[in-house]
Motif scaffolding. Sequence first.
Motif, PDB file in Angstrom:
ATOM      1  N   CYS A  10     -30.669  20.798  -0.742  1.00  0.00           N
ATOM      2  CA  CYS A  10     -31.381  21.313   0.431  1.00  0.00           C
ATOM      3  C   CYS A  10     -32.343  22.431   0.043  1.00  0.00           C
ATOM      4  O   CYS A  10     -32.215  23.043  -1.019  1.00  0.00           O
ATOM      5  CB  CYS A  10     -30.366  21.854   1.448  1.00  0.00           C
ATOM      6  N   GLU A  14     -30.462  26.130   3.481  1.00  0.00           N
ATOM      7  CA  GLU A  14     -30.396  25.113   4.529  1.00  0.00           C
ATOM      8  C   GLU A  14     -29.178  24.193   4.460  1.00  0.00           C
ATOM      9  O   GLU A  14     -28.987  23.340   5.318  1.00  0.00           O
ATOM     10  CB  GLU A  14     -31.665  24.257   4.530  1.00  0.00           C
ATOM     11  N   GLU A  16     -25.989  24.785   4.973  1.00  0.00           N
ATOM     12  CA  GLU A  16     -25.127  24.983   6.146  1.00  0.00           C
ATOM     13  C   GLU A  16     -25.730  24.326   7.387  1.00  0.00           C
ATOM     14  O   GLU A  16     -25.005  23.812   8.235  1.00  0.00           O
ATOM     15  CB  GLU A  16     -24.879  26.471   6.403  1.00  0.00           C
ATOM     16  N   GLN A  17     -27.051  24.352   7.501  1.00  0.00           N
ATOM     17  CA  GLN A  17     -27.710  23.702   8.640  1.00  0.00           C
ATOM     18  C   GLN A  17     -27.468  22.196   8.610  1.00  0.00           C
ATOM     19  O   GLN A  17     -27.219  21.580   9.645  1.00  0.00           O
ATOM     20  CB  GLN A  17     -29.211  24.001   8.635  1.00  0.00           C
ATOM     21  N   ALA A  20     -24.021  21.608   9.741  1.00  0.00           N
ATOM     22  CA  ALA A  20     -23.935  21.839  11.190  1.00  0.00           C
ATOM     23  C   ALA A  20     -24.410  20.616  11.980  1.00  0.00           C
ATOM     24  O   ALA A  20     -23.965  20.391  13.105  1.00  0.00           O
ATOM     25  CB  ALA A  20     -24.744  23.077  11.575  1.00  0.00           C
ATOM     26  N   LEU A  81     -34.797  19.215   5.872  1.00  0.00           N
ATOM     27  CA  LEU A  81     -33.915  20.140   5.164  1.00  0.00           C
ATOM     28  C   LEU A  81     -33.732  19.843   3.680  1.00  0.00           C
ATOM     29  O   LEU A  81     -33.351  20.727   2.917  1.00  0.00           O
ATOM     30  CB  LEU A  81     -32.528  20.139   5.831  1.00  0.00           C
TER      31      LEU A  81
END
Length: 121
Positions: A10, A14, A16-17, A20, A81
Motif C-alpha cells: 500500500c 494506507e 490500515e485503510q 478497514a 491505496l
Amino acid sequence: MRFINIWFKCRPGEAEQLLAIFRPMLPWIRARDGVLYFEPSLRDAEPDTVLVSECFASDAAHAAMWATPEFRRVGDALDRLVISRRVDVHHADTVLTDMRGDDPPDAGTGRLPPQTPADPP
C-alpha cells in the motif's frame, strides 16, 4: 480448489485503510457459496503490506465474488491505496488432510510417509 495469496503493498500509511475496507465485509465474503477461507492481515515484517489469503471451491466461485457490486468497490479502493501487488494462485484437485507432525509427503511420490509407532493414531 483455488488457493490465492495476495500481498498488497500500500501507499505509505494506507494499509490500515485497506483492512478497514475488508473488515466489515468479512462475514458477507465468508458466507458466500464457494468461499472456503478469506483472511486479510497486516505483514509485520513488511511495512504497509496487507496479505490476503483466500481459498475458493472453484474458479467460478472466485469469479462470482468479483462480479458483485460490493467487490467491484473493493477493486476501486485497491486502485487508490495499492502501489504494487504479488499474487500466487494454486489449484488443487485433491487435498492431503492426513499430515502428521511436520512430516512432508514423500518427495516425488505425493504419498504420505509410513506411520511409525511413535506417531499418534
